[in-house]
Design a protein around this motif. Structure first.
Motif, PDB file in Angstrom:
ATOM      1  N   LYS A  84       0.841  -1.203   0.000  1.00 26.09           N
ATOM      2  CA  LYS A  84       0.000   0.000   0.000  1.00 26.09           C
ATOM      3  C   LYS A  84       0.868   1.242   0.000  1.00 26.09           C
ATOM      4  O   LYS A  84       1.921   1.282   0.635  1.00 26.09           O
ATOM      5  CB  LYS A  84      -0.915   0.019   1.226  1.00 26.09           C
ATOM      6  CG  LYS A  84      -1.886   1.213   1.247  1.00 26.09           C
ATOM      7  CD  LYS A  84      -2.807   1.178   2.451  1.00 26.09           C
ATOM      8  CE  LYS A  84      -2.121   1.677   3.702  1.00 26.09           C
ATOM      9  NZ  LYS A  84      -3.072   1.864   4.840  1.00 26.09           N
ATOM     10  N   ILE A  85       0.417   2.269  -0.737  1.00 24.23           N
ATOM     11  CA  ILE A  85       1.059   3.578  -0.717  1.00 24.23           C
ATOM     12  C   ILE A  85      -0.003   4.641  -0.446  1.00 24.23           C
ATOM     13  O   ILE A  85      -1.120   4.562  -0.964  1.00 24.23           O
ATOM     14  CB  ILE A  85       1.808   3.861  -2.042  1.00 24.23           C
ATOM     15  CG1 ILE A  85       2.540   5.209  -1.963  1.00 24.23           C
ATOM     16  CG2 ILE A  85       0.864   3.793  -3.240  1.00 24.23           C
ATOM     17  CD1 ILE A  85       3.498   5.443  -3.110  1.00 24.23           C
ATOM     18  N   HIS A  86       0.350   5.603   0.391  1.00 18.60           N
ATOM     19  CA  HIS A  86      -0.589   6.651   0.815  1.00 18.60           C
ATOM     20  C   HIS A  86       0.096   8.002   0.622  1.00 18.60           C
ATOM     21  O   HIS A  86       1.124   8.280   1.251  1.00 18.60           O
ATOM     22  CB  HIS A  86      -0.955   6.439   2.284  1.00 18.60           C
ATOM     23  CG  HIS A  86      -1.969   7.411   2.811  1.00 18.60           C
ATOM     24  ND1 HIS A  86      -2.554   7.279   4.061  1.00 18.60           N
ATOM     25  CD2 HIS A  86      -2.515   8.535   2.274  1.00 18.60           C
ATOM     26  CE1 HIS A  86      -3.386   8.280   4.265  1.00 18.60           C
ATOM     27  NE2 HIS A  86      -3.376   9.051   3.193  1.00 18.60           N
ATOM     28  N   LEU A  87      -0.460   8.830  -0.258  1.00 24.25           N
ATOM     29  CA  LEU A  87       0.015  10.196  -0.457  1.00 24.25           C
ATOM     30  C   LEU A  87      -0.994  11.162   0.137  1.00 24.25           C
ATOM     31  O   LEU A  87      -2.195  11.072  -0.151  1.00 24.25           O
ATOM     32  CB  LEU A  87       0.202  10.493  -1.941  1.00 24.25           C
ATOM     33  CG  LEU A  87       1.372   9.798  -2.642  1.00 24.25           C
ATOM     34  CD1 LEU A  87       1.314  10.065  -4.138  1.00 24.25           C
ATOM     35  CD2 LEU A  87       2.703  10.251  -2.072  1.00 24.25           C
ATOM     36  N   ARG A  88      -0.521  12.086   0.949  1.00 27.97           N
ATOM     37  CA  ARG A  88      -1.403  13.044   1.616  1.00 27.97           C
ATOM     38  C   ARG A  88      -0.920  14.457   1.333  1.00 27.97           C
ATOM     39  O   ARG A  88       0.261  14.773   1.527  1.00 27.97           O
ATOM     40  CB  ARG A  88      -1.417  12.783   3.122  1.00 27.97           C
ATOM     41  CG  ARG A  88      -2.273  13.751   3.920  1.00 27.97           C
ATOM     42  CD  ARG A  88      -2.257  13.408   5.391  1.00 27.97           C
ATOM     43  NE  ARG A  88      -2.930  14.415   6.187  1.00 27.97           N
ATOM     44  CZ  ARG A  88      -2.424  14.981   7.281  1.00 27.97           C
ATOM     45  NH1 ARG A  88      -1.217  14.602   7.707  1.00 27.97           N
ATOM     46  NH2 ARG A  88      -3.093  15.887   7.944  1.00 27.97           N
ATOM     47  N   LEU A  89      -1.847  15.317   0.882  1.00 31.40           N
ATOM     48  CA  LEU A  89      -1.540  16.694   0.522  1.00 31.40           C
ATOM     49  C   LEU A  89      -2.364  17.640   1.368  1.00 31.40           C
ATOM     50  O   LEU A  89      -3.587  17.481   1.470  1.00 31.40           O
ATOM     51  CB  LEU A  89      -1.830  16.930  -0.960  1.00 31.40           C
ATOM     52  CG  LEU A  89      -1.616  18.343  -1.506  1.00 31.40           C
ATOM     53  CD1 LEU A  89      -0.139  18.718  -1.475  1.00 31.40           C
ATOM     54  CD2 LEU A  89      -2.168  18.455  -2.934  1.00 31.40           C
TER      55      LEU A  89
END
Length: 246
Positions: A84-89
């Motif tokens: 899993k990869i999680h990008l948060r902006l």
């Protein structure tokens, strides 16, 4: 709002968001039946206070203990790989966006179904069933705080399921009773949710709408039958035809 499949309730699991704090963790496990598991996770900031990333993965495998006396094979091995990869902006105090993508691949024997024998941990079936399916899941969550009391949330999700499995649905080693199903299909699910949340004091009001579409873009299901299931299947088709003409 959680969609049409939650009439009786829902369990809402909220995972930890990546932040400015740099974190890393590795967990290894071992147990009976040659169980082995290795998991890792790491998160931190790419751009401080603005862009964050989290990654995680896991490998799991376990030897089975139920033997199919007809084929001589173990029928309940388990193995899967997950990532899993999680990008948060967070470009401002009012706006936050999270993009999460995960993938899981199964390499399982389907289970210990079959005609039970006198011996413990032994069954009899003329098919060694399996599950080699994989699932790719993605979601984009955008939250905007209009003011201190009112917020707007958009959740867009896409799921792709590659089905690759075989099952022995007659649960016997009698070829005349054979009812084997082989699934080789691809299913896609796309959904969109829009939600408003108004909170003041102890009052919390939620409203919104939800849309979902499920598509089968490839189907290669095969059914192998013996004499008895084939006869029953034909009888059901005749009964169905008669019912439609009444």
């Amino acid at each position: 709002m959680y969609g049409k499949n939650t009439e009786v309730g829902v369990v809402n699991v909220i995972t930890q968001k990546p932040s400015n704090e740099t974190k890393a963790r590795i967990v290894a496990e071992a147990g009976e039946d040659e169980k082995r598991s290795l998991a890792l996770a790491a998160s931190g900031a790419i751009v401080e206070d603005k862009l964050f990333i989290g990654i995680s993965g896991k490998h799991y495998e376990k030897e089975g203990f139920v033997e199919n006396s007809t084929t001589g094979e173990i029928v309940d091995d388990r193995e899967h790989d997950y990532g899993k990869i999680h990008l948060r902006l967070t470009p401002s105090d009012k706006l936050e966006a999270s993009l999460v993508s995960s993938y899981i691949k199964y390499d399982n024997d389907a289970g210990s179904s079959g005609l039970a024998k006198n011996k413990s941990r032994e069954v009899s079936s003329d098919l060694d069933a399996y599950n080699r399916s994989d699932v790719w899941m993605n979601s984009l969550n955008i939250n905007y705080a209009i003011n201190d009391n009112l917020s707007l949330t958009s959740v867009t999700a896409y799921r792709k399921y590659n089905e690759n499995l075989a099952n022995d649905f007659d649960y016997t080693d009698d070829s005349s009773q054979k009812f084997h199903v082989f699934g080789d299909s691809i299913y896609e699910t796309l959904s969109q949710e829009l939600r408003t949340n108004y909170e003041i004091g102890s009052v919390n009001l939620v409203s919104g709408c939800f849309w979902k579409e499920v598509r089968c873009i490839l189907t290669k299901t095969r059914i192998l039958t013996g004499r008895v299931p084939l006869l029953l299947f034909r009888m059901l088709m005749v009964i169905r035809s008669v019912c439609f003409h009444i």
